[in-house]
Write a protein that holds these residues in place. Structure first.
Motif, PDB file in Angstrom:
ATOM      1  N   SER A 193      37.656  27.141  16.396  1.00 47.45           N
ATOM      2  CA  SER A 193      36.922  27.393  17.581  1.00 47.45           C
ATOM      3  C   SER A 193      37.374  28.642  18.260  1.00 47.45           C
ATOM      4  N   PRO A 210      35.561  32.367  17.064  1.00 47.73           N
ATOM      5  CA  PRO A 210      34.044  32.494  17.704  1.00 47.73           C
ATOM      6  C   PRO A 210      34.403  32.823  19.303  1.00 47.73           C
ATOM      7  N   SER A 211      35.572  32.261  19.790  1.00 49.29           N
ATOM      8  CA  SER A 211      35.762  32.323  21.170  1.00 49.29           C
ATOM      9  C   SER A 211      36.545  33.777  21.272  1.00 49.29           C
ATOM     10  N   ILE A 258      35.966  36.375  19.563  1.00 46.30           N
ATOM     11  CA  ILE A 258      34.929  37.333  19.403  1.00 46.30           C
ATOM     12  C   ILE A 258      34.230  37.453  20.445  1.00 46.30           C
ATOM     13  N   GLY A 259      33.677  36.137  21.212  1.00 48.59           N
ATOM     14  CA  GLY A 259      33.095  36.053  22.602  1.00 48.59           C
ATOM     15  C   GLY A 259      33.655  36.893  23.781  1.00 48.59           C
ATOM     16  N   PHE A 282      29.117  33.055  22.488  1.00 53.00           N
ATOM     17  CA  PHE A 282      30.102  32.869  21.465  1.00 53.00           C
ATOM     18  C   PHE A 282      31.058  32.076  22.150  1.00 53.00           C
ATOM     19  N   THR A 283      31.435  32.404  23.311  1.00 49.13           N
ATOM     20  CA  THR A 283      32.650  31.920  24.120  1.00 49.13           C
ATOM     21  C   THR A 283      32.617  30.377  24.406  1.00 49.13           C
ATOM     22  N   PRO A 335      31.400  26.812  20.849  1.00 51.15           N
ATOM     23  CA  PRO A 335      32.093  25.969  20.138  1.00 51.15           C
ATOM     24  C   PRO A 335      32.596  24.527  20.619  1.00 51.15           C
ATOM     25  N   GLY A 341      27.052  30.401  14.931  1.00 51.37           N
ATOM     26  CA  GLY A 341      27.853  31.781  14.993  1.00 51.37           C
ATOM     27  C   GLY A 341      26.960  32.885  14.173  1.00 51.37           C
ATOM     28  N   GLY A 353      25.045  35.902  16.172  1.00 53.62           N
ATOM     29  CA  GLY A 353      25.233  37.403  15.487  1.00 53.62           C
ATOM     30  C   GLY A 353      24.042  37.944  14.955  1.00 53.62           C
TER      31      GLY A 353
END
Length: 72
Positions: A11, A14-15, A17-18, A40-41, A44, A57, A61
């Protein structure tokens, strides 16, 4: 979300990336990146498995890519 080590570690991807998308969207005043960064944050925390996390995800995206392609 399961509290096993694998899900917690995955997790972070993606966090992270967010977080980057959120900061970029905020500094550049770009709404699609800002909203996608928040999504994205947060997402998850609400997925039940690794497969669901990956699927959501890719969906987020793809939506971000489509929004940018449409000129937002």
């Amino acid at each position: 979300m399961a509290l096993d080590a694998t899900c917690l570690f995955l997790s972070l991807i993606p966090s992270g990336i967010g977080f980057v998308l959120f900061v970029y969207g905020k500094k550049q005043q770009r709404w699609p990146q800002l909203v996608a960064g928040i999504a994205f944050t947060v997402y998850p925390y609400f997925t039940a498995s690794v497969g669901a996390m990956i699927s959501v995800g890719f969906l987020l995206g793809g939506l971000l890519w489509a929004a940018i392609r449409m000129g937002w």
